[in-house]
Design a protein around this motif. Structure first.
Motif, short mmCIF file in Angstrom:
data_model
loop_
_atom_site.label_atom_id
_atom_site.label_comp_id
_atom_site.label_asym_id
_atom_site.label_seq_id
_atom_site.Cartn_x
_atom_site.Cartn_y
_atom_site.Cartn_z
N ARG A 1 0.84 -1.21 0.00
CA ARG A 1 0.00 0.00 0.00
C ARG A 1 0.87 1.26 0.00
O ARG A 1 0.59 2.21 -0.72
CB ARG A 1 -0.91 -0.01 1.24
CG ARG A 1 -2.32 0.27 0.97
CD ARG A 1 -3.22 0.27 2.19
NE ARG A 1 -2.59 0.42 3.48
CZ ARG A 1 -2.48 -0.54 4.41
NH1 ARG A 1 -2.98 -1.73 4.18
NH2 ARG A 1 -1.89 -0.31 5.55
N ALA A 2 1.93 1.24 0.80
CA ALA A 2 2.82 2.41 0.90
C ALA A 2 3.47 2.75 -0.43
O ALA A 2 3.77 3.91 -0.70
CB ALA A 2 3.89 2.16 1.97
N LYS A 3 3.68 1.76 -1.27
CA LYS A 3 4.29 1.97 -2.59
C LYS A 3 3.24 2.06 -3.70
O LYS A 3 3.57 2.04 -4.88
CB LYS A 3 5.28 0.85 -2.90
CG LYS A 3 6.48 0.85 -2.00
CD LYS A 3 7.27 2.12 -2.13
CE LYS A 3 8.45 2.14 -1.20
NZ LYS A 3 9.16 3.41 -1.22
N ASN A 4 1.97 2.16 -3.31
CA ASN A 4 0.86 2.29 -4.26
C ASN A 4 0.78 1.14 -5.25
O ASN A 4 0.39 1.32 -6.40
CB ASN A 4 0.93 3.62 -5.00
CG ASN A 4 0.76 4.79 -4.06
OD1 ASN A 4 -0.13 4.79 -3.22
ND2 ASN A 4 1.64 5.77 -4.18
N ILE A 5 1.15 -0.05 -4.80
CA ILE A 5 1.06 -1.23 -5.64
C ILE A 5 -0.32 -1.86 -5.49
O ILE A 5 -0.85 -2.45 -6.43
CB ILE A 5 2.21 -2.22 -5.30
CG1 ILE A 5 3.54 -1.55 -5.65
CG2 ILE A 5 2.04 -3.54 -6.03
CD1 ILE A 5 4.76 -2.30 -5.21
N TYR B 1 -8.79 -5.48 -1.00
CA TYR B 1 -7.59 -5.01 -1.69
C TYR B 1 -7.63 -5.38 -3.15
O TYR B 1 -8.15 -6.43 -3.54
CB TYR B 1 -6.34 -5.60 -1.03
CG TYR B 1 -6.00 -4.89 0.25
CD1 TYR B 1 -5.23 -3.73 0.24
CD2 TYR B 1 -6.51 -5.34 1.46
CE1 TYR B 1 -4.96 -3.06 1.41
CE2 TYR B 1 -6.23 -4.67 2.64
CZ TYR B 1 -5.45 -3.53 2.60
OH TYR B 1 -5.18 -2.85 3.76
N SER C 1 -3.23 -1.84 -7.92
CA SER C 1 -3.40 -0.46 -8.36
C SER C 1 -3.29 -0.33 -9.87
O SER C 1 -3.78 0.63 -10.45
CB SER C 1 -2.38 0.45 -7.67
OG SER C 1 -1.07 0.06 -8.04
N ASP C 2 -2.64 -1.30 -10.50
CA ASP C 2 -2.46 -1.27 -11.95
C ASP C 2 -2.50 -2.70 -12.47
O ASP C 2 -1.72 -3.55 -12.00
CB ASP C 2 -1.11 -0.62 -12.28
CG ASP C 2 -0.91 -0.35 -13.76
OD1 ASP C 2 -1.32 -1.19 -14.58
OD2 ASP C 2 -0.35 0.70 -14.09
N TYR D 1 -4.30 -1.09 -3.37
CA TYR D 1 -5.09 -0.13 -2.61
C TYR D 1 -6.24 -0.87 -1.95
O TYR D 1 -6.65 -1.95 -2.42
CB TYR D 1 -5.60 1.01 -3.50
CG TYR D 1 -6.59 0.60 -4.54
CD1 TYR D 1 -7.96 0.67 -4.29
CD2 TYR D 1 -6.18 0.13 -5.78
CE1 TYR D 1 -8.89 0.28 -5.25
CE2 TYR D 1 -7.10 -0.26 -6.74
CZ TYR D 1 -8.44 -0.18 -6.47
OH TYR D 1 -9.35 -0.58 -7.42
#
Length: 115
Positions: A57-61, A73, A76-77, A63
């Protein structure tokens, strides 16, 4: 600009550099999952899963979306799934090359014994 991109890549791959995080991502390739679903699929304790989700989450992998008391969860991409597929292909290529070399060594040893 190039340095920023290289740093992003380094940080991104550092975030992926844990077997449990990879397993979580592989699960999420198939669609969103709650923390409990992830824990059940991986047969891991909640604290271990939560810790790794926090890194992702911290690395936006990934969300999370809260629905009631549950957090679901997602990747993110969707290209992260493609990246994991490419990594698997690279692994398989390395494995095939290693097997081929071992077979060649075995054949060469056998030929030497027969002469």
């Amino acid at each position: 600009m190039e340095e920023g991109l290289q740093q992003f890549k380094a940080d991104f791959f550092k975030a992926l550099a844990h077997p449990l995080r990879i397993r979580i991502l592989e699960l999420l390739v198939d669609g969103q999952k709650s923390v409990n679903e992830i824990q059940d699929c991986l047969d891991k304790e909640g604290s271990a899963v939560s810790q790794q989700l926090s890194v992702l989450r911290a690395k936006n992998i990934v969300y999370g979306v809260k629905e009631g008391k549950k957090v679901y969860y997602s990747l993110s991409d969707p290209m992260i799934g493609e990246l994991l597929g490419v990594a698997k292909d690279i692994f398989n290529n390395h494995l095939i090359n290693t097997i081929t070399r071992l077979e060649e060594m075995t054949i060469n040893e056998s030929d030497e014994e027969n002469t």
